[in-house]
Design a protein around this motif. Structure first.
Motif, PDB file in Angstrom:
ATOM      1  N   LEU A  18       0.832  -1.202   0.000  1.00  5.42           N
ATOM      2  CA  LEU A  18       0.000   0.000   0.000  1.00  5.42           C
ATOM      3  C   LEU A  18       0.869   1.254   0.000  1.00  5.42           C
ATOM      4  CD1 LEU A  18      -2.745  -1.064   2.563  1.00  5.42           C
ATOM      5  CD2 LEU A  18      -3.007  -0.851   0.088  1.00  5.42           C
ATOM      6  N   ARG A  19       2.001   1.182   0.659  1.00  2.72           N
ATOM      7  CA  ARG A  19       2.905   2.326   0.689  1.00  2.72           C
ATOM      8  C   ARG A  19       3.380   2.674  -0.726  1.00  2.72           C
ATOM      9  NH1 ARG A  19       2.525   5.373   4.442  1.00  2.72           N
ATOM     10  NH2 ARG A  19       3.052   3.844   6.035  1.00  2.72           N
ATOM     11  N   GLN A  20       3.693   1.642  -1.511  1.00  2.00           N
ATOM     12  CA  GLN A  20       4.113   1.888  -2.886  1.00  2.00           C
ATOM     13  C   GLN A  20       2.985   2.536  -3.690  1.00  2.00           C
ATOM     14  OE1 GLN A  20       5.274  -2.086  -3.879  1.00  2.00           O
ATOM     15  NE2 GLN A  20       7.434  -1.763  -3.370  1.00  2.00           N
ATOM     16  N   LEU A  21       1.764   2.108  -3.445  1.00  2.00           N
ATOM     17  CA  LEU A  21       0.629   2.718  -4.124  1.00  2.00           C
ATOM     18  C   LEU A  21       0.477   4.188  -3.721  1.00  2.00           C
ATOM     19  CD1 LEU A  21      -2.058  -0.127  -3.890  1.00  2.00           C
ATOM     20  CD2 LEU A  21      -0.584   0.444  -5.833  1.00  2.00           C
ATOM     21  N   GLU A  22       0.692   4.477  -2.449  1.00  2.00           N
ATOM     22  CA  GLU A  22       0.629   5.865  -1.987  1.00  2.00           C
ATOM     23  C   GLU A  22       1.702   6.711  -2.667  1.00  2.00           C
ATOM     24  OE1 GLU A  22       1.051   5.526   2.217  1.00  2.00           O
ATOM     25  OE2 GLU A  22      -1.079   5.151   2.572  1.00  2.00           O
ATOM     26  N   TYR A  23       2.896   6.154  -2.820  1.00  2.00           N
ATOM     27  CA  TYR A  23       3.976   6.879  -3.485  1.00  2.00           C
ATOM     28  C   TYR A  23       3.601   7.156  -4.945  1.00  2.00           C
ATOM     29  CZ  TYR A  23       7.046   5.677   0.481  1.00  2.00           C
ATOM     30  OH  TYR A  23       7.615   5.547   1.720  1.00  2.00           O
ATOM     31  N   PHE A  24       3.015   6.148  -5.594  1.00  2.00           N
ATOM     32  CA  PHE A  24       2.612   6.314  -6.995  1.00  2.00           C
ATOM     33  C   PHE A  24       1.593   7.440  -7.141  1.00  2.00           C
ATOM     34  CE2 PHE A  24      -0.918   5.127  -9.905  1.00  2.00           C
ATOM     35  CZ  PHE A  24      -0.313   5.503 -11.090  1.00  2.00           C
ATOM     36  N   GLU A  49       9.021  15.869  -1.322  1.00  2.00           N
ATOM     37  CA  GLU A  49       8.791  16.955  -0.367  1.00  2.00           C
ATOM     38  C   GLU A  49       7.438  16.809   0.322  1.00  2.00           C
ATOM     39  OE1 GLU A  49       9.275  20.733  -2.158  1.00  2.00           O
ATOM     40  OE2 GLU A  49      11.335  20.378  -2.813  1.00  2.00           O
ATOM     41  N   VAL A  50       6.426  16.400  -0.436  1.00  2.00           N
ATOM     42  CA  VAL A  50       5.087  16.236   0.136  1.00  2.00           C
ATOM     43  C   VAL A  50       5.066  15.100   1.148  1.00  2.00           C
ATOM     44  CG1 VAL A  50       2.696  15.614  -0.378  1.00  2.00           C
ATOM     45  CG2 VAL A  50       3.922  17.207  -1.870  1.00  2.00           C
ATOM     46  N   LEU A  51       5.699  13.993   0.802  1.00  2.00           N
ATOM     47  CA  LEU A  51       5.653  12.793   1.636  1.00  2.00           C
ATOM     48  C   LEU A  51       6.723  12.761   2.717  1.00  2.00           C
ATOM     49  CD1 LEU A  51       5.125  10.179  -1.217  1.00  2.00           C
ATOM     50  CD2 LEU A  51       3.388  10.953   0.408  1.00  2.00           C
ATOM     51  N   ASN A  52       7.746  13.629   2.559  1.00  2.00           N
ATOM     52  CA  ASN A  52       8.911  13.593   3.446  1.00  2.00           C
ATOM     53  C   ASN A  52       9.589  12.223   3.394  1.00  2.00           C
ATOM     54  OD1 ASN A  52      10.751  14.741   5.253  1.00  2.00           O
ATOM     55  ND2 ASN A  52       9.585  14.068   7.049  1.00  2.00           N
ATOM     56  N   VAL A  53       9.745  11.727   2.170  1.00  2.00           N
ATOM     57  CA  VAL A  53      10.383  10.436   1.906  1.00  2.00           C
ATOM     58  C   VAL A  53      11.465  10.684   0.850  1.00  2.00           C
ATOM     59  CG1 VAL A  53      10.044   8.096   0.993  1.00  2.00           C
ATOM     60  CG2 VAL A  53       8.286   9.144   2.442  1.00  2.00           C
ATOM     61  N   SER A  57      13.819  10.613  -2.367  1.00  2.00           N
ATOM     62  CA  SER A  57      13.527  10.389  -3.786  1.00  2.00           C
ATOM     63  C   SER A  57      13.894   8.983  -4.249  1.00  2.00           C
ATOM     64  CB  SER A  57      14.254  11.436  -4.639  1.00  2.00           C
ATOM     65  OG  SER A  57      13.723  12.716  -4.414  1.00  2.00           O
ATOM     66  N   PRO A  58      15.052   8.429  -3.846  1.00  2.05           N
ATOM     67  CA  PRO A  58      15.375   7.058  -4.272  1.00  2.05           C
ATOM     68  C   PRO A  58      14.343   6.029  -3.824  1.00  2.05           C
ATOM     69  CG  PRO A  58      17.342   8.160  -3.491  1.00  2.05           C
ATOM     70  CD  PRO A  58      16.196   9.065  -3.153  1.00  2.05           C
ATOM     71  N   SER A  59      13.781   6.214  -2.626  1.00  3.57           N
ATOM     72  CA  SER A  59      12.765   5.272  -2.135  1.00  3.57           C
ATOM     73  C   SER A  59      11.513   5.331  -3.007  1.00  3.57           C
ATOM     74  CB  SER A  59      12.404   5.595  -0.685  1.00  3.57           C
ATOM     75  OG  SER A  59      13.516   5.413   0.163  1.00  3.57           O
ATOM     76  N   ILE A  60      11.122   6.546  -3.376  1.00  3.57           N
ATOM     77  CA  ILE A  60       9.934   6.700  -4.217  1.00  3.57           C
ATOM     78  C   ILE A  60      10.198   6.144  -5.609  1.00  3.57           C
ATOM     79  CG2 ILE A  60       8.391   8.378  -5.288  1.00  3.57           C
ATOM     80  CD1 ILE A  60       8.789  10.159  -2.832  1.00  3.57           C
ATOM     81  N   SER A  61      11.370   6.444  -6.154  1.00  8.95           N
ATOM     82  CA  SER A  61      11.728   5.953  -7.488  1.00  8.95           C
ATOM     83  C   SER A  61      11.719   4.431  -7.522  1.00  8.95           C
ATOM     84  CB  SER A  61      13.102   6.486  -7.889  1.00  8.95           C
ATOM     85  OG  SER A  61      13.463   6.036  -9.178  1.00  8.95           O
ATOM     86  N   ALA A  62      12.266   3.808  -6.477  1.00  8.75           N
ATOM     87  CA  ALA A  62      12.300   2.340  -6.412  1.00  8.75           C
ATOM     88  C   ALA A  62      10.893   1.768  -6.351  1.00  8.75           C
ATOM     89  CB  ALA A  62      13.112   1.899  -5.201  1.00  8.75           C
ATOM     90  N   ALA A  63       9.999   2.447  -5.613  1.00  7.78           N
ATOM     91  CA  ALA A  63       8.621   1.972  -5.497  1.00  7.78           C
ATOM     92  C   ALA A  63       7.918   2.021  -6.848  1.00  7.78           C
ATOM     93  CB  ALA A  63       7.871   2.818  -4.466  1.00  7.78           C
TER      94      ALA A  63
END
Length: 312
Positions: free
Chosen positions: A7-13, A27-31, A33-39
């Motif tokens: 679900l976290r990956q879906l939220e990132y998407f 910036e919005v998620l405070n996560v 960028s590499p973590s979001i890109s990987a997701a």
């Protein structure tokens, strides 16, 4: 078949799809960028879809498949949030997401304070707010896009339920040099020849104009606007009077000029401020708690428009 995505990956998407870039979503998620890109990469590999077009200068753009996937993913995430609300109803807790609409004419005065007070009482609740006109409030409540709304009793349809909290009588808004600025009260007949700045919103405008129809007088509508702040500035700059029910906390227009507020006399229906919801019996604990919070706030006089504004 086990799910190989979270679900976290879906939220990132969803965050990237709305923000248009990984850095903005970061910036919005405070996560990171590499973590979001990987997701995102893992989701594309899992579903065998290209969700984004990578454009170096413009960031990420959703593909046709990505648009459809985003729409369905938002639905899935909303359903997941409902599980939290369901759990709260079973356990008696107040938690989950509450989608609250508010009539645009007073949203800036009312909603942020009510929201902050409620979220401090119930930290497991996250409020999603929307500022809307009356027609859109009706529509979004019917489509279950809103759980509840703060509005007036303007032409409430039979399939929605209005809970009145406060009567708000009408008053006249004038600029400081207006000939009627020193009057203690005004009647509709006093205003018949003066230019009017009409707050022109669905249902609201008909309410204001009904005063003139009731007196068999044709108003001299010189200006129209759907924005309360613009209305006050037009009045303050001498374009005419206006009529409203919610008073600001001070007697200044947005551009810093002085306004005068005079009660409107006569047998005129006040506007009722209250809570609007669908006619359902399975009201959630969170909805019930929010309604109680609104009632308490009104009863203790902590709504800003309960304050009196001096006309001098």
């Amino acid at each position: 078949m086990p799910f190989r995505y979270t679900l976290r990956q879906l939220e990132y998407f969803v965050a990237v799809g709305k923000a248009g870039s990984i850095s903005a979503a970061s910036e919005v998620l405070n996560v990171s960028s590499p973590s979001i890109s990987a997701a995102i990469n893992q989701l594309e590999a899992e579903f065998g879809l290209n969700l984004f077009v990578r454009e170096h200068a413009r960031g990420l753009s959703l593909t046709k498949a990505g648009h459809k996937f985003l729409e369905r993913t938002e639905f899935v995430l909303r359903e997941v949030e409902l599980l939290s609300t369901l759990a709260g109803d079973i356990t008696g807790k107040v938690q989950g997401i509450l989608s609250v609409g508010c009539l645009v004419t007073f949203a800036q005065i009312v909603l942020p304070g009510l929201r902050r007070g409620f979220e401090e009482l119930y930290p497991d609740v996250r409020i999603e707010q929307r500022e809307l006109n009356q027609a859109d409030i009706f529509s979004q409540l019917r489509r279950a896009e809103l759980d509840i709304a703060l509005t007036y009793d303007l032409d409430i349809p039979a399939d929605l339920k209005f809970l009145p909290l406060l009567d708000l009588p009408p008053y006249v808004v004038l600029y400081e040099g207006h000939p009627f600025a020193q009057r203690e009260t005004l009647s509709i007949s006093d205003l018949k020849d003066s230019p009017m700045v009409l707050l022109d919103l669905p249902y609201s405008s008909d309410y204001f104009l009904s005063f003139f129809r009731q007196a068999d007088i044709k108003p001299n509508v010189a200006e129209r606007t759907g924005d309360m702040s613009v209305m006050r500035s037009l009045v303050a700059n001498g374009y005419g009077f206006s009529i409203a029910n919610v008073r600001p906390l001070n007697n200044l227009s947005p551009d810093g000029k002085k306004l005068i507020f005079v009660p409107l006399s006569g047998d005129l229906r006040p506007m009722k401020f209250g809570v609007l919801k669908a006619r359902i019996e399975n009201e959630t604990n969170t909805m019930a708690a929010f309604i109680d919070h609104c009632k308490t706030t009104v009863e203790t006089g902590n709504l800003p428009f309960l304050q009196t504004t001096s006309a001098s």
